[in-house]
Design a protein around this motif. Sequence first.
Motif: not given
Length: 205
Positions: A123-128
Amino acid sequence: MKSIVAKALFSSHSYTEYRKLVADLLLEGKSTGNEQSESLTNYSKLNEARMNRLEKTIQISEDVILKLQHLDNHYIWLVISEGWCGDAAQILPILNKMALASEKKIDLRIVLRDENDELMSQYLTNGGKAIPKVIVICKEAGIVRADWGPRPEGATELMAKHKREVGPIDEKIKTDLQLWYLADKGNSVQEELVQIMENIKYNRL
């Protein structure tokens, strides 16, 4: 239900248990998470004060309460968090009040990001590894239906604007973000999550 999610649920905390975990660590001069530093501990202390205040002041709207109570199924909101996270401190008290107002239609469970790297990686956000992240699970079907986070849209736009125009996160954007949350009074979190739940109810997701 994916084994990664099921495993995380098995070791998850209730809201009360999470608050106690963070508070007990602070008594030892520690924060949650793999990294320990004075700054992270200080953020955790600040967040404790914020959450105590929000628990007293946040109001769930009547419209939101009715929609939550009339959900067709029962759900788990599995939240990935850490005690030092400022956004989590602003959002978790709202989620807790929404779950309580739902008349047991929603069960709020919380896990720590650094103890659940496999889950966080899904559940990453923009890879972060941005948190908090809310994973919406249908209890009856045992499946993940949606996810939300790490911030409401307005706060996300504020942060994106700062990164475009200024660059890295600094004290100014932290202050601006805090002011945004104060002005919003938890309304955006309520509206966005209720919309997700309504979409699930009417099979739009």
